[in-house]
Scaffold this active site. Structure first.
Site, PDB file in Angstrom:
ATOM      1  N   MET A  32       0.853  -1.192   0.000  1.00 24.62           N
ATOM      2  CA  MET A  32       0.000   0.000   0.000  1.00 24.62           C
ATOM      3  C   MET A  32       0.893   1.248   0.000  1.00 24.62           C
ATOM      4  SD  MET A  32      -3.446  -0.950   2.039  1.00 24.62           S
ATOM      5  CE  MET A  32      -2.862  -0.714   3.703  1.00 24.62           C
ATOM      6  N   GLY A  38      10.831  -3.037   5.639  1.00 26.14           N
ATOM      7  CA  GLY A  38      10.109  -4.310   5.528  1.00 26.14           C
ATOM      8  C   GLY A  38       9.804  -4.606   4.060  1.00 26.14           C
ATOM      9  N   HIS A  39       9.354  -3.570   3.341  1.00 26.75           N
ATOM     10  CA  HIS A  39       9.074  -3.741   1.901  1.00 26.75           C
ATOM     11  C   HIS A  39      10.373  -4.017   1.134  1.00 26.75           C
ATOM     12  CE1 HIS A  39       5.558  -0.986   2.985  1.00 26.75           C
ATOM     13  NE2 HIS A  39       4.975  -2.086   2.558  1.00 26.75           N
ATOM     14  N   GLU A 150       5.694 -11.588   7.213  1.00 23.21           N
ATOM     15  CA  GLU A 150       5.158 -12.266   8.405  1.00 23.21           C
ATOM     16  C   GLU A 150       4.652 -11.267   9.441  1.00 23.21           C
ATOM     17  OE1 GLU A 150       7.842 -15.087  10.073  1.00 23.21           O
ATOM     18  OE2 GLU A 150       7.643 -16.451   8.372  1.00 23.21           O
ATOM     19  N   SER A 187       6.535  -0.518   9.869  1.00 22.68           N
ATOM     20  CA  SER A 187       5.155  -0.421   9.401  1.00 22.68           C
ATOM     21  C   SER A 187       4.948   1.009   8.914  1.00 22.68           C
ATOM     22  CB  SER A 187       4.192  -0.707  10.560  1.00 22.68           C
ATOM     23  OG  SER A 187       2.911  -0.178  10.282  1.00 22.68           O
ATOM     24  N   SER A 188       4.160   1.175   7.865  1.00 20.29           N
ATOM     25  CA  SER A 188       3.893   2.537   7.383  1.00 20.29           C
ATOM     26  C   SER A 188       3.191   3.345   8.473  1.00 20.29           C
ATOM     27  CB  SER A 188       3.028   2.497   6.127  1.00 20.29           C
ATOM     28  OG  SER A 188       3.632   1.645   5.171  1.00 20.29           O
TER      29      SER A 188
HETATM   30  O1  PAF Z   1      -0.129  -5.732   3.476  1.00 16.33           O
HETATM   31  C1  PAF Z   1      -0.526  -4.820   2.741  1.00 16.33           C
HETATM   32  O2  PAF Z   1       0.156  -3.824   2.500  1.00 16.33           O
HETATM   33  C2  PAF Z   1      -1.918  -4.915   2.131  1.00 16.33           C
HETATM   34  O3  PAF Z   1      -2.804  -5.518   2.998  1.00 16.33           O
HETATM   35  C3  PAF Z   1      -1.927  -5.614   0.761  1.00 16.33           C
HETATM   36  C4  PAF Z   1      -1.476  -7.042   0.860  1.00 16.33           C
HETATM   37  C5  PAF Z   1      -1.023  -4.859  -0.205  1.00 16.33           C
HETATM   38  C6  PAF Z   1      -3.340  -5.606   0.182  1.00 16.33           C
HETATM   39  O4  PAF Z   1      -3.829  -4.316   0.056  1.00 16.33           O
END
Ligand code: PAF
Length: 286
Positions: A32, A38-39, A150, A187-188
């Site tokens: 999102m 994390g990303h 996770e 986390s964002s």
């Molecule tokens: O984890 C997230 O960022 C969201 O829940 C996802 C998997 C992109 C779905 O909108």
């Protein structure tokens, strides 16, 4: 610079070309946006396992409750594209709301036993929104593999089950939770925290370490461990309330006696920010 796609048709054509004509494997990292370490870890795993990596960036309205933070959820596409460039992402798919939901979807996905527990109990409709958007993203992009952290353990389990039950031709790859140097899981939503609140937010991670010690000293009763965790977290000044502290096996079934591999899952309000985190028991070498 990653190629930016706004339209489903365009990303689908790009993937088709890369897969069919060039024989390339595709990894999808659904996000999102407001990308953090994390990303970056999800992207790195995808780059190891696939020829091409695509990051989707879409703040999905369907998974937010009406009193939740959809409006204030952090968004910065330019910054996200720079992060993707740094990580060597090949393409970014950032659709508009009209592109994703030209009409309000009437399909609902309810997961027997999984949708209504833990997060689902406190965020009714949340996993319907997650399942619909993930299914759409998988259908649009058609990756070989998709990467889920996770950190959102229940989401990972829900998506794995979605893929299994509907025989979707994609491999779901779980990726470890990445923590900041002080232990706070990336986390964002951490951007909402004031410095003082962030200090209190560390109680989540610290409670896991405390629980590990407690378990190692021979206390294996789940109820007792949950009580220790609750008491510890609630002692922190900016903690407003705890939605849940649960201990389950790896498939999210509640346990009475804990064993290595079980999960502690919690959701805690720090000020106006709702944080979730989880921990695999036996993870710490204390
Ligand atoms: O984890 C997230 O960022 C969201 O829940 C996802 C998997 C992109 C779905 O909108």
């Amino acid at each position: 610079m990653p190629t930016l796609f706004r339209k489903s048709k365009e990303i689908r054509n790009y993937v088709r070309l890369q897969k069919c004509e060039n024989g390339r494997s595709i990894g999808l990292v659904p996000t999102m946006g407001y990308l953090h370490d994390g990303h970056r870890e999800l992207i790195r795993q995808s780059k190891i396992q696939n020829d091409l990596t695509i990051v989707s960036i879409y703040v999905n309205p369907l998974q937010f409750g009406k009193d939740e933070d959809f409006g204030r959820y952090p968004r910065d596409l330019e910054r996200d594209i720079l992060v993707c460039e740094e990580e060597g992402v090949d393409a970014v798919f950032a659709p508009s709301d009209e592109e994703m939901y030209p009409e309000s979807p009437v399909v609902n996905i309810h997961m027997e036993g999984l949708s209504d527990i833990l997060e689902g109990k406190f965020r009714p409709g949340h996993f319907n929104g997650v399942c619909v958007v993930v299914l759409k993203l998988l259908n649009i992009v058609q990756p070989d593999r998709a990467y889920f952290g996770e950190k959102d353990y229940q989401q990972l389990k829900v998506v794995q089950r979605l893929v299994k039950d509907l025989s979707l031709p994609v491999e779901i790859v779980p990726v470890r939770t990445v923590r900041d140097t002080d232990g706070l899981a990336f986390s964002s939503r951490n951007t909402y925290l004031s410095p003082e609140e962030r200090e209190s937010a560390l109680s989540l991670y610290k409670s896991f370490l405390l629980a590990e010690k407690f378990i190692k000293s021979g206390n294996t009763q789940a109820d007792l461990i949950k009580e220790v965790i609750r008491d510890f977290i609630l002692r922190h000044p900016h903690v407003r309330k705890i939605d849940y502290v649960e201990i389950t096996d790896e498939d999210l079934r509640p346990v009475q006696e804990v064993r290595e591999g079980d999960r502690i899952l919690l959701a805690v309000w720090v000020g106006n920010t709702r944080l979730i985190d989880n921990w695999r028991i036996g993870n710490a070498n204390l």
